[in-house]
Design a protein around this motif. Structure first.
Motif, mmCIF file in Angstrom:
data_model
loop_
_atom_site.group_PDB
_atom_site.id
_atom_site.type_symbol
_atom_site.label_atom_id
_atom_site.label_comp_id
_atom_site.label_asym_id
_atom_site.label_seq_id
_atom_site.Cartn_x
_atom_site.Cartn_y
_atom_site.Cartn_z
ATOM 1 N N ILE A 72 0.143 9.951 -7.943
ATOM 2 C CA ILE A 72 1.257 9.303 -8.623
ATOM 3 C C ILE A 72 2.356 8.976 -7.613
ATOM 4 N N GLY A 73 2.763 7.725 -7.568
ATOM 5 C CA GLY A 73 3.845 7.316 -6.688
ATOM 6 C C GLY A 73 3.451 7.083 -5.253
ATOM 7 N N ARG A 74 2.181 7.268 -4.896
ATOM 8 C CA ARG A 74 1.772 7.159 -3.490
ATOM 9 C C ARG A 74 1.351 5.730 -3.141
ATOM 10 N N ALA A 75 2.298 4.818 -3.236
ATOM 11 C CA ALA A 75 2.009 3.428 -2.873
ATOM 12 C C ALA A 75 1.676 3.300 -1.393
ATOM 13 N N ASP A 76 2.114 4.284 -0.586
ATOM 14 C CA ASP A 76 1.829 4.230 0.857
ATOM 15 C C ASP A 76 0.334 4.389 1.152
ATOM 16 N N LEU A 77 -0.445 4.848 0.171
ATOM 17 C CA LEU A 77 -1.881 5.031 0.373
ATOM 18 C C LEU A 77 -2.682 3.801 -0.052
ATOM 19 N N LEU A 78 -1.996 2.773 -0.513
ATOM 20 C CA LEU A 78 -2.682 1.573 -0.977
ATOM 21 C C LEU A 78 -2.543 0.449 0.039
ATOM 22 N N SER A 79 -3.584 -0.355 0.146
ATOM 23 C CA SER A 79 -3.530 -1.540 1.003
ATOM 24 C C SER A 79 -4.400 -2.626 0.379
ATOM 25 N N GLN A 80 -4.050 -3.864 0.642
ATOM 26 C CA GLN A 80 -4.799 -4.987 0.094
ATOM 27 C C GLN A 80 -6.075 -5.204 0.903
#
Length: 321
Positions: free
Chosen positions: A2-10
């Motif tokens: 939850i909230g870990r947008a830093d772990l996402l990439s396109q």
């Protein structure tokens, strides 16, 4: 997570017309999130085992030794996501891109299957239902095969009755579904690679579809093809009613004329007949030379310059703005 947008990439889909969307604005991390604390130690809610627990137990020879198996069970509408857990075991044991036969593990079900039958079903798994199924059949279908047909003792006319529920094949990516009967609303929403044959559907069919093939051997509901940007659909339309149900903003329609598309359509009909024993498919194939002219081809406007073979462009011309 939850909230870990830093772990996402396109990631790239490898096709220019699918990679024109910039997702970076959604992936921004803000300083405030560092002060937010989530309690991740809370216990999970207990969930009773589903039919899949028994399938995993009974399929031990398949999972351990790769032995080809058939299993049979009664099913009821409280049995949800049948096929999903065994699919996770298939992927762990054999991999997602495995070399299993499509029916290496066949699970025969008799009765009424609950929601999300065959969700995320993996290659090597085949689910056959003699009866009917609820909503979300084949959600995220990823290589498995699903067949739904009436029970042998049933007296209903399959093509005139609903056999699977709403939002069938939502987000499916691969393989096939054959259903001898009608589907509900929002059929094949966001289908992006699977092939499916049914015998009618409700409103919003093929909504936001991006790939795959849909064959519908019966009447459709309103707003067909809304937001459809990929894939192809074939509609059996002997009375010429389907055009009035189209969302003309996103799709064009024309007769099925080119041999490439006729071959694709006929092959799916033959497979549908083989898998379900469909009386509707049998009748159409019996008079194929005549009946093939009763099919309407539905193509997204965005795909007109990307097709593997031409369609009847003259009859599918895009109206002037």
């Amino acid at each position: 997570m939850i909230g870990r947008a830093d772990l996402l990439s396109q990631v790239s889909r490898g096709s220019a017309h699918l990679d024109d969307l910039d997702l970076n604005p959604l992936l921004i991390s803000v300083d405030a999130e560092l002060d937010t604390v989530y309690d991740r130690s809370k216990p999970r809610n207990a969930v009773a085992d589903t039919l899949d627990a028994q399938i995993v137990k009974d399929a031990v020879r398949f999972l351990e030794d790769g032995e080809k198996m058939q299993l049979s069970y009664s099913v009821q509408n409280t049995h949800r996501t049948v096929g999903t857990r065994i699919s996770s075991h298939i992927v762990k044991r054999f991999g997602m891109r495995n070399t299993l036969q499509p029916d290496h593990l066949t699970v025969n079900l008799s009765g009424s299957a609950g929601q999300s039958l065959g969700a995320f079903a993996a290659p090597g798994l085949k689910l056959v239902v003699a009866g009917d199924a609820n909503d979300y059949v084949g959600k995220g279908l990823s290589g498995g095969t699903i067949v739904v047909r009436p029970q042998m003792s049933s007296m209903i006319v399959a093509s005139q009755n609903t056999i699977i529920g709403n939002t069938v094949m939502y987000g499916a990516t691969d393989s096939t579904l054959f259903a001898a009967g009608r589907a509900g609303e929002r059929f094949a929403v966001r289908n992006s690679g699977a092939s499916v044959v049914i015998e009618g559907c409700g409103s919003n069919g093929c909504e936001y579809m991006t790939g795959g093939v849909a064959v519908i051997l019966g009447e459709i509901g309103a707003n067909f093809g809304a937001g459809m940007t990929g894939g192809m659909a074939y509609l059996y339309d002997p009375e010429g009613r389907a055009d009035a149900m189209m969302n003309a903003e996103t799709v064009v329609t024309c007769p099925v004329a080119d041999g490439y598309w006729l071959g694709q359509l006929e092959a799916l009909l033959e497979r549908h007949l083989e898998e379900t024993g469909s009386a509707k498919a049998a009748e159409i194939l019996r008079h194929w030379d005549t009946e093939k002219h009763n099919f309407l081809q539905v193509c997204p406007k965005e795909m007109l310059d990307k097709l593997a073979a031409p369609i009847s462009v003259e009859e599918a011309a895009i109206p002037a703005e």
